[in-house]
Design a protein around this motif. Structure first.
Motif, PDB file in Angstrom:
ATOM      1  N   GLY A 229     -64.489   7.624 -25.850  1.00 24.38           N
ATOM      2  CA  GLY A 229     -65.013   6.798 -26.775  1.00 24.38           C
ATOM      3  C   GLY A 229     -64.011   7.027 -27.840  1.00 24.38           C
ATOM      4  N   LYS A 230     -64.367   6.262 -29.006  1.00 24.33           N
ATOM      5  CA  LYS A 230     -63.771   6.365 -30.246  1.00 24.33           C
ATOM      6  C   LYS A 230     -64.770   6.406 -31.474  1.00 24.33           C
ATOM      7  N   ARG A 231     -64.265   7.511 -32.311  1.00 19.67           N
ATOM      8  CA  ARG A 231     -65.250   7.655 -33.391  1.00 19.67           C
ATOM      9  C   ARG A 231     -64.311   8.112 -34.607  1.00 19.67           C
ATOM     10  N   TYR A 232     -64.187   7.338 -35.804  1.00 19.17           N
ATOM     11  CA  TYR A 232     -63.579   7.352 -36.998  1.00 19.17           C
ATOM     12  C   TYR A 232     -62.179   7.363 -36.485  1.00 19.17           C
ATOM     13  N   GLY A 233     -61.768   6.547 -35.649  1.00 13.49           N
ATOM     14  CA  GLY A 233     -60.289   6.409 -35.262  1.00 13.49           C
ATOM     15  C   GLY A 233     -59.836   7.392 -34.310  1.00 13.49           C
ATOM     16  N   GLN A 234     -60.770   8.317 -33.880  1.00 15.69           N
ATOM     17  CA  GLN A 234     -60.389   9.568 -33.148  1.00 15.69           C
ATOM     18  C   GLN A 234     -60.930   9.452 -31.585  1.00 15.69           C
ATOM     19  N   GLU A 235     -60.142   9.662 -30.511  1.00 16.88           N
ATOM     20  CA  GLU A 235     -60.663   9.498 -29.203  1.00 16.88           C
ATOM     21  C   GLU A 235     -61.470  10.830 -29.046  1.00 16.88           C
ATOM     22  N   ILE A 236     -62.546  10.527 -28.458  1.00 14.04           N
ATOM     23  CA  ILE A 236     -63.585  11.601 -27.966  1.00 14.04           C
ATOM     24  C   ILE A 236     -64.108  11.369 -26.556  1.00 14.04           C
ATOM     25  N   VAL A 237     -64.334  12.541 -25.916  1.00 14.35           N
ATOM     26  CA  VAL A 237     -65.105  12.432 -24.478  1.00 14.35           C
ATOM     27  C   VAL A 237     -66.516  12.236 -24.948  1.00 14.35           C
ATOM     28  N   VAL A 238     -67.119  11.548 -24.207  1.00 17.95           N
ATOM     29  CA  VAL A 238     -68.806  11.108 -24.528  1.00 17.95           C
ATOM     30  C   VAL A 238     -69.520  11.316 -23.067  1.00 17.95           C
ATOM     31  N   ASN A 239     -70.799  11.841 -23.011  1.00 17.02           N
ATOM     32  CA  ASN A 239     -71.505  11.902 -22.085  1.00 17.02           C
ATOM     33  C   ASN A 239     -72.823  11.169 -22.487  1.00 17.02           C
ATOM     34  N   ARG A 240     -73.790  10.855 -21.617  1.00 19.82           N
ATOM     35  CA  ARG A 240     -74.920  10.241 -21.693  1.00 19.82           C
ATOM     36  C   ARG A 240     -75.639  10.628 -23.074  1.00 19.82           C
ATOM     37  N   GLN A 241     -75.709  12.197 -23.007  1.00 23.51           N
ATOM     38  CA  GLN A 241     -76.576  12.824 -23.922  1.00 23.51           C
ATOM     39  C   GLN A 241     -75.981  12.615 -25.493  1.00 23.51           C
ATOM     40  N   LEU A 242     -74.680  12.287 -25.647  1.00 24.82           N
ATOM     41  CA  LEU A 242     -74.174  12.101 -26.902  1.00 24.82           C
ATOM     42  C   LEU A 242     -74.081  10.592 -27.238  1.00 24.82           C
ATOM     43  N   LEU A 243     -74.086   9.634 -26.203  1.00 24.99           N
ATOM     44  CA  LEU A 243     -74.612   8.284 -26.436  1.00 24.99           C
ATOM     45  C   LEU A 243     -76.168   8.131 -26.921  1.00 24.99           C
ATOM     46  N   ILE A 244     -76.997   8.745 -26.115  1.00 26.74           N
ATOM     47  CA  ILE A 244     -78.313   8.619 -26.766  1.00 26.74           C
ATOM     48  C   ILE A 244     -78.596   9.079 -27.945  1.00 26.74           C
ATOM     49  N   ALA A 245     -78.123  10.354 -28.232  1.00 24.97           N
ATOM     50  CA  ALA A 245     -78.115  10.904 -29.639  1.00 24.97           C
ATOM     51  C   ALA A 245     -77.646   9.970 -30.560  1.00 24.97           C
ATOM     52  N   VAL A 307     -85.545  -3.391 -27.812  1.00 21.83           N
ATOM     53  CA  VAL A 307     -85.452  -4.488 -26.767  1.00 21.83           C
ATOM     54  C   VAL A 307     -84.719  -4.328 -25.823  1.00 21.83           C
ATOM     55  N   LYS A 308     -83.411  -3.848 -26.136  1.00 18.68           N
ATOM     56  CA  LYS A 308     -82.499  -3.802 -25.075  1.00 18.68           C
ATOM     57  C   LYS A 308     -81.911  -2.103 -25.144  1.00 18.68           C
ATOM     58  N   PRO A 309     -82.666  -1.228 -24.908  1.00 11.54           N
ATOM     59  CA  PRO A 309     -82.352   0.105 -25.232  1.00 11.54           C
ATOM     60  C   PRO A 309     -80.826   0.609 -24.476  1.00 11.54           C
ATOM     61  N   GLU A 310     -80.545   0.292 -23.142  1.00 12.96           N
ATOM     62  CA  GLU A 310     -79.547   0.753 -22.576  1.00 12.96           C
ATOM     63  C   GLU A 310     -78.334   0.017 -22.784  1.00 12.96           C
ATOM     64  N   GLU A 311     -78.271  -1.328 -23.487  1.00 12.22           N
ATOM     65  CA  GLU A 311     -77.218  -2.038 -24.219  1.00 12.22           C
ATOM     66  C   GLU A 311     -76.948  -1.270 -25.426  1.00 12.22           C
ATOM     67  N   LYS A 312     -77.945  -0.979 -26.288  1.00 15.65           N
ATOM     68  CA  LYS A 312     -77.464  -0.139 -27.303  1.00 15.65           C
ATOM     69  C   LYS A 312     -77.039   1.244 -27.116  1.00 15.65           C
ATOM     70  N   ILE A 313     -77.422   1.855 -26.084  1.00 11.54           N
ATOM     71  CA  ILE A 313     -76.872   3.177 -25.787  1.00 11.54           C
ATOM     72  C   ILE A 313     -75.410   2.912 -25.322  1.00 11.54           C
ATOM     73  N   ASN A 314     -75.233   1.908 -24.551  1.00  5.70           N
ATOM     74  CA  ASN A 314     -73.669   2.025 -23.984  1.00  5.70           C
ATOM     75  C   ASN A 314     -72.844   1.474 -24.722  1.00  5.70           C
ATOM     76  N   LYS A 315     -73.317   0.815 -25.993  1.00  7.99           N
ATOM     77  CA  LYS A 315     -72.250   0.272 -27.033  1.00  7.99           C
ATOM     78  C   LYS A 315     -71.598   1.304 -28.059  1.00  7.99           C
ATOM     79  N   GLN A 316     -72.340   2.504 -27.719  1.00 11.44           N
ATOM     80  CA  GLN A 316     -71.924   3.709 -28.849  1.00 11.44           C
ATOM     81  C   GLN A 316     -70.456   4.193 -28.450  1.00 11.44           C
ATOM     82  N   TYR A 317     -69.798   4.229 -29.623  1.00 11.96           N
ATOM     83  CA  TYR A 317     -68.606   4.603 -29.468  1.00 11.96           C
ATOM     84  C   TYR A 317     -67.582   3.886 -28.465  1.00 11.96           C
ATOM     85  N   ALA A 318     -67.682   2.605 -28.510  1.00 12.32           N
ATOM     86  CA  ALA A 318     -66.985   1.789 -27.647  1.00 12.32           C
ATOM     87  C   ALA A 318     -65.688   1.705 -28.000  1.00 12.32           C
ATOM     88  N   ILE A 319     -64.798   1.488 -27.117  1.00 10.36           N
ATOM     89  CA  ILE A 319     -63.167   1.430 -27.738  1.00 10.36           C
ATOM     90  C   ILE A 319     -62.917  -0.114 -27.768  1.00 10.36           C
TER      91      ILE A 319
END
Length: 319
Positions: A229-245, A307-319
């Protein structure tokens, strides 16, 4: 000058002890830096520099008492030390990984170069004349002494012995696990410095979900990384726990900005210092497991108010 050299030597040692992470380690990009010298090959650098310091001390204190062979060897190590010092200065003066540590390390090689130049100016034919008066009972030693006492030939002897002495030290160091080219690898197997040839992994960002971020650094079978994923211009490794948080924090920020600010300030104050102490895969695994109840709580809240929780979760840190 010698006093300054001693203090600079102390500073260099302190700098090595404060040295940053190896190039293959993911670190915080703000508070940490990468080491300028690869620890795997640092022994080679220290041994050669140690002999070079011996050369300075020997020539400075006993320039007129050194036997010709020792005098020539001292000159060999003096020159090797000058080359290494110059390379160390270049390494420390370039790159972005120092976080200020290079300021206390550069004085030693600079001081070494200055003293070496002064010593080379100080060395005159008097040394050869003094050495020529010595005699040895052993015919071979006496022959070497006579030959090396000839001042006009001493520069040639230094050049002739330069490579064999260097190769001998390298061969001995190989017995202790060093590579034959460790003297170059100590500079190149690093990241963010002048001679660095390694690419460091995605850095840990100092902003965001500190505990969830370090938890991703655990064993893959435990923390189950999903993607980059990308956060503040930096690539990071993400898992589901981080996406949900992150999705949960976004929900709080959107619905209650005031509450989010209070929570964020408290988390920045306590969560970040705690995350800095989590430096091993085992501790990351433990954090991941301890965060599981919160992960489930965040997920329940998301499913209740989005309304669409999984969509909100999956879009986190999207590249």
């Amino acid at each position: 000058m010698i006093t300054f050299f001693v203090f600079s030597l102390f500073g260099f040692v302190c700098g090595l002890m404060m040295s940053g992470a190896e190039y293959y380690t993911a670190i915080d990009i703000v508070d940490d830096g990468y080491t300028a010298f690869a620890s795997k090959h640092i022994l080679t650098l220290l041994v050669f520099f140690g002999f070079s310091i011996w050369a300075i001390i020997a020539i400075w204190l006993k320039i007129n008492q050194l036997p010709p062979l020792l005098f020539v060897l001292a000159l060999v190590f003096l020159i090797i030390g000058m080359v290494i010092s110059f390379v160390v200065i270049l390494q420390l003066s370039g790159g972005v990984g120092g976080k200020g540590v290079e300021i206390i390390m550069i004085p030693l090689p600079v001081c070494y170069l200055l003293i070496s130049i002064l010593l080379l100016l100080k060395i005159t034919c008097n040394q050869a004349e003094v050495s020529a008066t010595r005699t040895y009972q052993n015919k071979f030693l006496n022959y070497i002494n006579t030959k090396m006492a000839e001042s006009n030939l001493q520069p040639i002897y230094v050049l002739v012995l330069l490579i064999p002495v260097f190769a001998l030290i390298v061969a001995i160091l190989m017995v202790f696990g060093q590579d034959y080219n460790s003297i170059t690898k100590v500079f190149t197997e690093t990241a963010t410095w002048n001679f660095s040839q390694k690419t460091h992994p995605p850095a840990l960002e100092h902003r965001g979900h500190y505990l969830c971020t370090v938890a991703v650094c655990g064993d893959a079978k435990v923390v189950t990384p999903l993607r980059l994923g990308k956060r503040y211009g930096q690539e990071i490794v993400v898992n589901r726990q981080l996406l949900i948080a992150n999705a949960f924090e976004e929900l709080i920020q959107e619905s209650a900005p005031g509450l989010h600010k209070i929570i964020r300030n408290a988390y920045d104050k306590y969560g970040y210092p705690l995350s800095k102490k989590i430096t091993t895969p085992e501790s990351s695994n433990l954090v991941y497991r301890l965060m599981k109840p919160l992960e489930y709580l965040f997920l329940v809240v998301l499913y209740l108010f989005v309304v669409k929780p999984e969509e909100k979760i999956n879009k986190q840190y999207a590249i």
